[in-house]
Design an enzyme around this catalytic site. Structure first.
Site, PDB file in Angstrom:
ATOM      1  N   PHE A 122       1.142  -1.413   0.220  1.00 53.53           N
ATOM      2  CA  PHE A 122      -0.142   0.043  -0.420  1.00 53.53           C
ATOM      3  C   PHE A 122       0.776   1.298  -0.289  1.00 53.53           C
ATOM      4  O   PHE A 122       1.786   1.316   1.283  1.00 53.53           O
ATOM      5  CB  PHE A 122      -0.692  -0.321   1.564  1.00 53.53           C
ATOM      6  CG  PHE A 122      -1.827   1.345   1.499  1.00 53.53           C
ATOM      7  CD1 PHE A 122      -3.044   1.361   0.346  1.00 53.53           C
ATOM      8  CD2 PHE A 122      -2.069   1.914   2.524  1.00 53.53           C
ATOM      9  CE1 PHE A 122      -4.113   2.012   0.499  1.00 53.53           C
ATOM     10  CE2 PHE A 122      -2.898   2.902   2.938  1.00 53.53           C
ATOM     11  CZ  PHE A 122      -3.991   2.580   1.783  1.00 53.53           C
ATOM     12  N   GLU A 126       4.479   9.948   2.017  1.00 50.11           N
ATOM     13  CA  GLU A 126       5.559  10.670   0.959  1.00 50.11           C
ATOM     14  C   GLU A 126       6.115  11.318   1.552  1.00 50.11           C
ATOM     15  O   GLU A 126       5.761  10.858   3.386  1.00 50.11           O
ATOM     16  CB  GLU A 126       4.596  11.444   0.514  1.00 50.11           C
ATOM     17  CG  GLU A 126       3.581  10.197  -0.935  1.00 50.11           C
ATOM     18  CD  GLU A 126       3.408  11.437  -2.224  1.00 50.11           C
ATOM     19  OE1 GLU A 126       3.485  12.710  -1.697  1.00 50.11           O
ATOM     20  OE2 GLU A 126       2.733  10.847  -3.449  1.00 50.11           O
ATOM     21  N   GLY A 130       2.379  12.430   5.229  1.00 50.56           N
ATOM     22  CA  GLY A 130       2.872  11.057   6.710  1.00 50.56           C
ATOM     23  C   GLY A 130       1.202  11.245   6.982  1.00 50.56           C
ATOM     24  O   GLY A 130       0.313  10.694   6.483  1.00 50.56           O
ATOM     25  N   ILE A 156       7.504   1.278   2.773  1.00 56.43           N
ATOM     26  CA  ILE A 156       6.369   0.648   2.419  1.00 56.43           C
ATOM     27  C   ILE A 156       6.310  -0.252   2.501  1.00 56.43           C
ATOM     28  O   ILE A 156       7.609  -1.246   2.278  1.00 56.43           O
ATOM     29  CB  ILE A 156       6.150   1.469   0.369  1.00 56.43           C
ATOM     30  CG1 ILE A 156       6.151   2.413   0.292  1.00 56.43           C
ATOM     31  CG2 ILE A 156       5.537  -0.009  -0.079  1.00 56.43           C
ATOM     32  CD1 ILE A 156       4.832   3.715   1.067  1.00 56.43           C
ATOM     33  N   GLU A 363      -0.029   3.327   9.963  1.00 52.45           N
ATOM     34  CA  GLU A 363      -1.638   3.207  10.256  1.00 52.45           C
ATOM     35  C   GLU A 363      -2.633   3.980  10.521  1.00 52.45           C
ATOM     36  O   GLU A 363      -3.401   4.023  11.390  1.00 52.45           O
ATOM     37  CB  GLU A 363      -2.353   2.214  10.394  1.00 52.45           C
ATOM     38  CG  GLU A 363      -1.979   0.823   9.142  1.00 52.45           C
ATOM     39  CD  GLU A 363      -2.451  -0.520   8.647  1.00 52.45           C
ATOM     40  OE1 GLU A 363      -3.755  -1.044   9.380  1.00 52.45           O
ATOM     41  OE2 GLU A 363      -2.411  -1.554   8.563  1.00 52.45           O
ATOM     42  N   THR A 365      -0.871   7.213  13.593  1.00 54.18           N
ATOM     43  CA  THR A 365      -0.408   7.391  14.992  1.00 54.18           C
ATOM     44  C   THR A 365      -1.713   8.038  15.869  1.00 54.18           C
ATOM     45  O   THR A 365      -2.652   8.352  15.818  1.00 54.18           O
ATOM     46  CB  THR A 365       0.526   9.182  15.092  1.00 54.18           C
ATOM     47  OG1 THR A 365      -0.751  10.036  14.691  1.00 54.18           O
ATOM     48  CG2 THR A 365       1.720   9.285  14.199  1.00 54.18           C
TER      49      THR A 365
HETATM   50  N1  COS Z   1     -14.258   6.760   5.371  1.00 60.46           N
HETATM   51  C1  COS Z   1     -14.108   7.359   4.586  1.00 60.46           C
HETATM   52  N2  COS Z   1     -14.298   8.699   4.315  1.00 60.46           N
HETATM   53  C2  COS Z   1     -13.307   9.430   4.514  1.00 60.46           C
HETATM   54  C3  COS Z   1     -13.163   9.080   5.799  1.00 60.46           C
HETATM   55  C4  COS Z   1     -12.892   7.230   5.992  1.00 60.46           C
HETATM   56  N3  COS Z   1     -12.096   7.018   7.595  1.00 60.46           N
HETATM   57  N4  COS Z   1     -12.366   9.951   6.315  1.00 60.46           N
HETATM   58  C5  COS Z   1     -12.283  11.034   6.087  1.00 60.46           C
HETATM   59  N5  COS Z   1     -13.324  10.850   4.777  1.00 60.46           N
HETATM   60  C6  COS Z   1     -13.533  11.519   3.797  1.00 60.46           C
HETATM   61  C7  COS Z   1     -14.871  12.867   4.244  1.00 60.46           C
HETATM   62  O1  COS Z   1     -15.677  12.553   4.703  1.00 60.46           O
HETATM   63  C8  COS Z   1     -14.531  13.969   3.336  1.00 60.46           C
HETATM   64  O2  COS Z   1     -15.034  13.603   2.357  1.00 60.46           O
HETATM   65  P1  COS Z   1     -16.338  14.829   1.939  1.00 60.46           P
HETATM   66  O3  COS Z   1     -15.234  16.455   1.940  1.00 60.46           O
HETATM   67  O4  COS Z   1     -16.876  14.398   0.865  1.00 60.46           O
HETATM   68  O5  COS Z   1     -16.957  15.548   3.726  1.00 60.46           O
HETATM   69  C9  COS Z   1     -12.642  13.622   2.562  1.00 60.46           C
HETATM   70  O6  COS Z   1     -12.858  12.149   3.429  1.00 60.46           O
HETATM   71  C10 COS Z   1     -12.055  14.565   3.700  1.00 60.46           C
HETATM   72  O7  COS Z   1     -11.662  13.967   4.993  1.00 60.46           O
HETATM   73  P2  COS Z   1     -11.107  14.416   6.548  1.00 60.46           P
HETATM   74  O8  COS Z   1     -11.405  16.124   6.038  1.00 60.46           O
HETATM   75  O9  COS Z   1     -11.293  14.317   7.298  1.00 60.46           O
HETATM   76  O10 COS Z   1      -9.939  15.011   6.192  1.00 60.46           O
HETATM   77  P3  COS Z   1      -8.628  15.283   6.344  1.00 60.46           P
HETATM   78  O11 COS Z   1      -7.295  15.766   5.783  1.00 60.46           O
HETATM   79  O12 COS Z   1      -8.611  17.306   7.624  1.00 60.46           O
HETATM   80  O13 COS Z   1      -7.686  14.269   7.369  1.00 60.46           O
HETATM   81  C11 COS Z   1      -7.216  12.258   8.841  1.00 60.46           C
HETATM   82  C12 COS Z   1      -7.876  13.163   8.004  1.00 60.46           C
HETATM   83  C13 COS Z   1      -6.436  12.753   9.922  1.00 60.46           C
HETATM   84  C14 COS Z   1      -8.491  11.590   8.861  1.00 60.46           C
HETATM   85  C15 COS Z   1      -6.242  11.165   6.854  1.00 60.46           C
HETATM   86  O14 COS Z   1      -5.596  12.197   7.118  1.00 60.46           O
HETATM   87  C16 COS Z   1      -6.213  10.547   8.181  1.00 60.46           C
HETATM   88  O15 COS Z   1      -6.290   9.300   8.449  1.00 60.46           O
HETATM   89  N6  COS Z   1      -4.377  10.200   8.320  1.00 60.46           N
HETATM   90  C17 COS Z   1      -3.427   9.105   8.572  1.00 60.46           C
HETATM   91  C18 COS Z   1      -3.143   8.941   7.781  1.00 60.46           C
HETATM   92  C19 COS Z   1      -2.249   7.393   7.611  1.00 60.46           C
HETATM   93  O16 COS Z   1      -3.297   7.007   8.890  1.00 60.46           O
HETATM   94  N7  COS Z   1      -1.666   7.387   7.090  1.00 60.46           N
HETATM   95  C20 COS Z   1      -0.371   6.033   7.953  1.00 60.46           C
HETATM   96  C21 COS Z   1      -0.225   5.599   6.428  1.00 60.46           C
HETATM   97  S1  COS Z   1      -0.332   4.079   5.727  1.00 60.46           S
HETATM   98  S2  COS Z   1       0.635   2.440   6.560  1.00 60.46           S
END
Ligand code: COS
Length: 387
Positions: A122, A126, A130, A156, A363, A365
């Site tokens: 996945f 970048e 993060g 990754i 996944e 923090t």
């Molecule tokens: N499921 C489905 N849709 C989602 C969602 C979820 N869990 N979370 C957010 N969305 C949707 C929102 O509904 C929004 O859509 P609309 O604008 O149509 O309403 C859109 O995505 C943007 O959401 P949001 O405004 O909450 O985004 P942000 O950029 O503010 O931040 C977080 C979201 C912080 C929750 C996200 O960036 C995140 O999870 N970050 C951590 C990333 C991560 O886990 N990285 C690890 C790497 S992979 S190992």
């Protein structure tokens, strides 16, 4: 469809025996050599572990989230590098296809992912994206029937072994943030795709993370998962599910650490009696037991709700926050119970102490989970829903 209870018990028993007979005796070797023996990978394939979350229609075991959690509790009782070998195929590497792929994409890829013939990764993170996953810079520019991908992904998991990447890239350069992203399947052997050297890490030796670079990689439009602009939703849905899996893993590891603590504290004598009979030591173990059980209950509740298709974003975040922090505390107490021996490299708890540190980071923090919990509660309150 859920397994009947006998089949479920047999599956869990088989995984438990695999962990005890094959994985635990090899933990030190895997850690020292930083590699997973081929015959262990072959046994994982034989057991169907690469395909536990993929439906039987595509050659997987088709476990429910609840059943997957029960399997992962068992797998947690050994070094997490073992689970990581097939973890991306079960979770973040395959789930975009499972949840949002079209029939052609699923038919082409899921059977090979389920058997482990194809390893998936996945690629979201970048160098500059993060926790702020919506700020992805890798771009995908449309050119006829292709997209041309340019950019760099970082840390990754399993990239060194991956044959297929789920990649988040910006298809709309004029829309900053989450809305301009799309998800793609990209094959490893695509021209212009290169994978960096595995990073030297604090723990989980035997499982690697690498950079993945895209230098004008041409990807057919048929490899886009979902619609243009849906990439962020795809990534977040994959992560919601993945957070239960990581939570189950945390509970499994906590269980192993509790077993290590009880065993050591029952044998080790100080002041004329086993240290488990000293109340301050007992308290370290008792707190760990209670917290691990609470984590397990959270995972089971969340997994059952996931299987009932309830919205789980809030619970997935709360569960990951609690379970990964919990196993951090349990690992710390396990070292404490072992005293000086727990600080020595040939002691399993020393290795687990390092291994579990990443669980609070990847996944999402703990601080991101707290943010999601806060946002979801606020959203509910504004919508007049019960919190
Ligand atoms: N499921 C489905 N849709 C989602 C969602 C979820 N869990 N979370 C957010 N969305 C949707 C929102 O509904 C929004 O859509 P609309 O604008 O149509 O309403 C859109 O995505 C943007 O959401 P949001 O405004 O909450 O985004 P942000 O950029 O503010 O931040 C977080 C979201 C912080 C929750 C996200 O960036 C995140 O999870 N970050 C951590 C990333 C991560 O886990 N990285 C690890 C790497 S992979 S190992």
């Amino acid at each position: 469809m859920a397994l009947d209870l006998d089949t479920r018990a047999q599956l869990i028993d088989t995984v438990r025996r695999f962990v005890e007979d094959v994985c635990i005796p090899l933990e030190e070797t895997v850690s020292q050599t930083n590699s997973m023996p081929d015959d262990v990978v072959a046994q994982m394939k034989e057991l169907g572990l690469f395909g536990i979350s993929i439906s039987e229609d595509y050659g997987g075991l088709g476990l429910t989230m609840e059943e997957e959690a029960l399997v992962v509790f068992e797998l947690g009782r050994t070094s997490p590098a073992f689970r990581s070998t097939f973890g991306t195929n079960v979770g973040i590497g395959s789930q975009a296809l499972v949840m949002f792929g079209n029939e052609d994409q699923k038919t082409e890829w899921l059977p090979k992912i389920a058997t482990g013939e194809v390893v998936t990764s996945f690629a979201l993170t970048e160098p500059e994206a993060g926790s702020d996953a919506g700020s992805v810079r890798t771009k995908a520019v449309r050119d006829g029937n292709h997209y041309v991908l340019t950019g760099a992904k970082r840390y990754i998991t399993n990239a060194d072994k991956a044959d297929l990447f789920t990649v988040m890239a910006r298809t709309d350069p004029d829309t900053p943030g989450p809305k301009g992203l799309s998800a793609f399947i990209v094959e490893r052997n695509s021209e212009g795709l290169s994978v960096g050297k595995p990073e030297k890490k604090m723990g989980q030796q035997g499982a690697n993370v690498c950079d993945v670079n895209f230098d004008g990689v041409r990807v057919p439009i048929t490899n886009r998962i979902g619609e243009e602009g849906e990439g962020f939703k795809v990534a977040m849905s994959v992560l919601d599910r993945g957070r239960f899996h990581i939570s189950a893993l945390s509970c499994g590891i906590a269980q192993r650490l509790i077993e290590e603590m009880v065993s050591y504290a029952s044998e080790r004598k100080q002041f004329g009696k086993p240290i488990i009979e000293h109340q301050l030591v007992t308290a370290l173990i008792a707190d760990s037991y209670a917290e691990a059980h609470a984590g397990r209950a959270m995972v089971m509740d969340g997994a059952q709700r996931f299987d009932r298709h309830e919205g789980v974003t809030l619970l997935a975040a709360a569960t990951k926050m609690f379970c990964t922090e919990m196993v951090g505390r349990v690992a710390d107490r396990a070292v404490q119970v072992h005293g000086g021996a727990g600080y020595i490299a040939d002691c399993a708890v020393e290795r687990f102490y390092r291994d579990v540190r990443i669980l609070r980071l990847y996944e999402g923090t703990t601080q991101i989970q707290q943010m999601i919990v806060g946002r979801e509660l606020h959203r509910k309150a504004k919508a007049g829903e019960p919190v």
